[in-house]
Design a protein around this motif. Structure first.
Motif, PDB file in Angstrom:
ATOM      1  N   GLU A  28      77.759  23.865  60.298  1.00 20.58           N
ATOM      2  CA  GLU A  28      77.543  24.874  59.269  1.00 20.58           C
ATOM      3  C   GLU A  28      76.069  24.840  58.877  1.00 20.58           C
ATOM      4  O   GLU A  28      75.486  23.766  58.734  1.00 20.58           O
ATOM      5  CB  GLU A  28      78.421  24.550  58.063  1.00 20.58           C
ATOM      6  N   THR A  29      75.461  26.018  58.711  1.00 17.99           N
ATOM      7  CA  THR A  29      74.054  26.112  58.361  1.00 17.99           C
ATOM      8  C   THR A  29      73.893  27.003  57.140  1.00 17.99           C
ATOM      9  O   THR A  29      74.454  28.099  57.099  1.00 17.99           O
ATOM     10  CB  THR A  29      73.242  26.714  59.530  1.00 17.99           C
ATOM     11  N   LEU A  30      73.132  26.542  56.148  1.00 21.25           N
ATOM     12  CA  LEU A  30      72.863  27.369  54.974  1.00 21.25           C
ATOM     13  C   LEU A  30      71.899  28.488  55.335  1.00 21.25           C
ATOM     14  O   LEU A  30      70.908  28.271  56.027  1.00 21.25           O
ATOM     15  CB  LEU A  30      72.267  26.534  53.844  1.00 21.25           C
ATOM     16  N   MET A  31      72.187  29.673  54.832  1.00 22.62           N
ATOM     17  CA  MET A  31      71.325  30.834  55.025  1.00 22.62           C
ATOM     18  C   MET A  31      70.386  30.900  53.819  1.00 22.62           C
ATOM     19  O   MET A  31      70.627  31.623  52.863  1.00 22.62           O
ATOM     20  CB  MET A  31      72.178  32.107  55.139  1.00 22.62           C
ATOM     21  N   ASN A  32      69.319  30.112  53.854  1.00 21.56           N
ATOM     22  CA  ASN A  32      68.411  29.994  52.713  1.00 21.56           C
ATOM     23  C   ASN A  32      67.709  31.307  52.396  1.00 21.56           C
ATOM     24  O   ASN A  32      67.329  32.056  53.291  1.00 21.56           O
ATOM     25  CB  ASN A  32      67.360  28.922  52.977  1.00 21.56           C
ATOM     26  N   THR A  33      67.542  31.547  51.096  1.00 21.24           N
ATOM     27  CA  THR A  33      66.764  32.687  50.627  1.00 21.24           C
ATOM     28  C   THR A  33      65.556  32.144  49.865  1.00 21.24           C
ATOM     29  O   THR A  33      65.622  31.073  49.264  1.00 21.24           O
ATOM     30  CB  THR A  33      67.586  33.592  49.699  1.00 21.24           C
ATOM     31  N   ALA A  34      64.478  32.881  49.887  1.00 23.94           N
ATOM     32  CA  ALA A  34      63.249  32.428  49.228  1.00 23.94           C
ATOM     33  C   ALA A  34      63.458  32.219  47.724  1.00 23.94           C
ATOM     34  O   ALA A  34      62.986  31.238  47.150  1.00 23.94           O
ATOM     35  CB  ALA A  34      62.129  33.427  49.471  1.00 23.94           C
ATOM     36  N   GLY A  35      64.192  33.129  47.084  1.00 27.08           N
ATOM     37  CA  GLY A  35      64.412  33.021  45.638  1.00 27.08           C
ATOM     38  C   GLY A  35      65.184  31.776  45.259  1.00 27.08           C
ATOM     39  O   GLY A  35      64.808  31.054  44.329  1.00 27.08           O
ATOM     40  N   ALA A  36      66.280  31.514  45.960  1.00 28.38           N
ATOM     41  CA  ALA A  36      67.090  30.334  45.656  1.00 28.38           C
ATOM     42  C   ALA A  36      66.315  29.052  45.939  1.00 28.38           C
ATOM     43  O   ALA A  36      66.407  28.086  45.181  1.00 28.38           O
ATOM     44  CB  ALA A  36      68.389  30.359  46.461  1.00 28.38           C
ATOM     45  N   THR A  37      65.541  29.044  47.010  1.00 29.49           N
ATOM     46  CA  THR A  37      64.739  27.864  47.331  1.00 29.49           C
ATOM     47  C   THR A  37      63.674  27.623  46.259  1.00 29.49           C
ATOM     48  O   THR A  37      63.473  26.497  45.805  1.00 29.49           O
ATOM     49  CB  THR A  37      64.078  28.021  48.713  1.00 29.49           C
ATOM     50  N   PHE A  38      63.013  28.688  45.835  1.00 33.90           N
ATOM     51  CA  PHE A  38      61.975  28.575  44.808  1.00 33.90           C
ATOM     52  C   PHE A  38      62.537  27.986  43.512  1.00 33.90           C
ATOM     53  O   PHE A  38      61.912  27.172  42.851  1.00 33.90           O
ATOM     54  CB  PHE A  38      61.353  29.943  44.541  1.00 33.90           C
ATOM     55  N   LEU A  39      63.769  28.398  43.171  1.00 36.67           N
ATOM     56  CA  LEU A  39      64.391  27.936  41.932  1.00 36.67           C
ATOM     57  C   LEU A  39      65.156  26.621  42.096  1.00 36.67           C
ATOM     58  O   LEU A  39      65.723  26.103  41.141  1.00 36.67           O
ATOM     59  CB  LEU A  39      65.333  29.020  41.390  1.00 36.67           C
ATOM     60  N   GLY A  40      65.194  26.094  43.309  1.00 36.39           N
ATOM     61  CA  GLY A  40      65.886  24.830  43.549  1.00 36.39           C
ATOM     62  C   GLY A  40      67.396  24.973  43.668  1.00 36.39           C
ATOM     63  O   GLY A  40      68.138  24.029  43.438  1.00 36.39           O
ATOM     64  N   PHE A  41      67.858  26.169  44.024  1.00 37.97           N
ATOM     65  CA  PHE A  41      69.291  26.423  44.137  1.00 37.97           C
ATOM     66  C   PHE A  41      69.726  26.638  45.588  1.00 37.97           C
ATOM     67  O   PHE A  41      70.574  27.481  45.871  1.00 37.97           O
ATOM     68  CB  PHE A  41      69.693  27.650  43.307  1.00 37.97           C
ATOM     69  N   ASP A  42      69.162  25.883  46.514  1.00 36.75           N
ATOM     70  CA  ASP A  42      69.534  26.038  47.931  1.00 36.75           C
ATOM     71  C   ASP A  42      71.035  25.892  48.149  1.00 36.75           C
ATOM     72  O   ASP A  42      71.613  26.561  48.997  1.00 36.75           O
ATOM     73  CB  ASP A  42      68.806  25.012  48.799  1.00 36.75           C
ATOM     74  N   TRP A  43      71.673  25.021  47.383  1.00 39.98           N
ATOM     75  CA  TRP A  43      73.119  24.780  47.516  1.00 39.98           C
ATOM     76  C   TRP A  43      73.934  26.046  47.251  1.00 39.98           C
ATOM     77  O   TRP A  43      75.073  26.157  47.693  1.00 39.98           O
ATOM     78  CB  TRP A  43      73.559  23.666  46.557  1.00 39.98           C
ATOM     79  N   CYS A  53      76.906  25.938  72.399  1.00 39.41           N
ATOM     80  CA  CYS A  53      77.400  25.693  73.751  1.00 39.41           C
ATOM     81  C   CYS A  53      77.134  24.237  74.132  1.00 39.41           C
ATOM     82  O   CYS A  53      76.009  23.747  74.003  1.00 39.41           O
ATOM     83  CB  CYS A  53      76.720  26.631  74.739  1.00 39.41           C
ATOM     84  N   ASP A  54      78.169  23.566  74.609  1.00 33.71           N
ATOM     85  CA  ASP A  54      78.048  22.156  74.967  1.00 33.71           C
ATOM     86  C   ASP A  54      77.294  21.944  76.275  1.00 33.71           C
ATOM     87  O   ASP A  54      76.892  20.845  76.594  1.00 33.71           O
ATOM     88  CB  ASP A  54      79.435  21.515  75.047  1.00 33.71           C
ATOM     89  N   LYS A  55      77.070  23.035  77.017  1.00 32.55           N
ATOM     90  CA  LYS A  55      76.365  22.906  78.298  1.00 32.55           C
ATOM     91  C   LYS A  55      74.876  23.236  78.177  1.00 32.55           C
ATOM     92  O   LYS A  55      74.039  22.465  78.623  1.00 32.55           O
ATOM     93  CB  LYS A  55      77.021  23.819  79.338  1.00 32.55           C
ATOM     94  N   CYS A  56      74.536  24.362  77.545  1.00 27.55           N
ATOM     95  CA  CYS A  56      73.121  24.770  77.520  1.00 27.55           C
ATOM     96  C   CYS A  56      72.504  24.799  76.121  1.00 27.55           C
ATOM     97  O   CYS A  56      71.295  24.931  75.992  1.00 27.55           O
ATOM     98  CB  CYS A  56      72.947  26.132  78.191  1.00 27.55           C
ATOM     99  N   GLY A  57      73.320  24.720  75.059  1.00 20.66           N
ATOM    100  CA  GLY A  57      72.784  24.677  73.711  1.00 20.66           C
ATOM    101  C   GLY A  57      72.636  26.021  73.019  1.00 20.66           C
ATOM    102  O   GLY A  57      72.134  26.095  71.901  1.00 20.66           O
ATOM    103  N   TYR A  58      73.065  27.102  73.671  1.00 16.74           N
ATOM    104  CA  TYR A  58      73.001  28.422  73.032  1.00 16.74           C
ATOM    105  C   TYR A  58      73.777  28.380  71.714  1.00 16.74           C
ATOM    106  O   TYR A  58      74.841  27.783  71.638  1.00 16.74           O
ATOM    107  CB  TYR A  58      73.594  29.490  73.962  1.00 16.74           C
ATOM    108  N   VAL A  59      73.240  29.032  70.668  1.00 17.69           N
ATOM    109  CA  VAL A  59      73.861  28.987  69.347  1.00 17.69           C
ATOM    110  C   VAL A  59      74.361  30.371  68.930  1.00 17.69           C
ATOM    111  O   VAL A  59      73.592  31.338  68.885  1.00 17.69           O
ATOM    112  CB  VAL A  59      72.868  28.470  68.276  1.00 17.69           C
ATOM    113  N   TYR A  60      75.658  30.441  68.626  1.00 17.01           N
ATOM    114  CA  TYR A  60      76.240  31.620  67.997  1.00 17.01           C
ATOM    115  C   TYR A  60      76.208  31.411  66.492  1.00 17.01           C
ATOM    116  O   TYR A  60      76.482  30.315  66.008  1.00 17.01           O
ATOM    117  CB  TYR A  60      77.722  31.771  68.375  1.00 17.01           C
ATOM    118  N   TRP A  61      75.919  32.469  65.717  1.00 18.72           N
ATOM    119  CA  TRP A  61      75.943  32.408  64.257  1.00 18.72           C
ATOM    120  C   TRP A  61      76.979  33.413  63.767  1.00 18.72           C
ATOM    121  O   TRP A  61      76.952  34.576  64.160  1.00 18.72           O
ATOM    122  CB  TRP A  61      74.595  32.822  63.676  1.00 18.72           C
ATOM    123  N   PHE A  62      77.881  32.963  62.887  1.00 14.59           N
ATOM    124  CA  PHE A  62      78.875  33.845  62.286  1.00 14.59           C
ATOM    125  C   PHE A  62      78.801  33.694  60.778  1.00 14.59           C
ATOM    126  O   PHE A  62      78.851  32.585  60.249  1.00 14.59           O
ATOM    127  CB  PHE A  62      80.288  33.499  62.774  1.00 14.59           C
TER     128      PHE A  62
END
Length: 65
Positions: A28-43, A53-62
């Motif tokens: 799972e990856t956080l979709m950081n926004t500049a505003g939340a990061t600036f205010l310290g609310f990344d969470w 992909c376990d073979k080549c490392g390609y990443v799907y994002w959903f």
């Protein structure tokens, strides 16, 4: 490292578009926004599910609607 496995998304088997492999590990990856990061609310940012992909490392994002 996480164990790779076959994945279905919306009833379809996930297949890597680069190498054709069909096993992925997930994280799972956080979709950081500049505003939340600036205010310290990344969470508070929305998280995306990644399948890597376990073979080549390609990443799907959903992102849940």
């Amino acid at each position: 490292m996480a164990k790779s496995e076959k994945v279905q998304v919306a009833g379809n088997n996930l297949v890597c578009p680069v190498c054709g492999y069909d096993e992925f590990w997930k994280r799972e990856t956080l979709m950081n926004t500049a505003g939340a990061t600036f205010l310290g609310f990344d969470w508070a940012n929305q998280a995306a599910q990644n399948y890597i992909c376990d073979k080549c490392g390609y990443v799907y994002w959903f992102l849940e609607k």
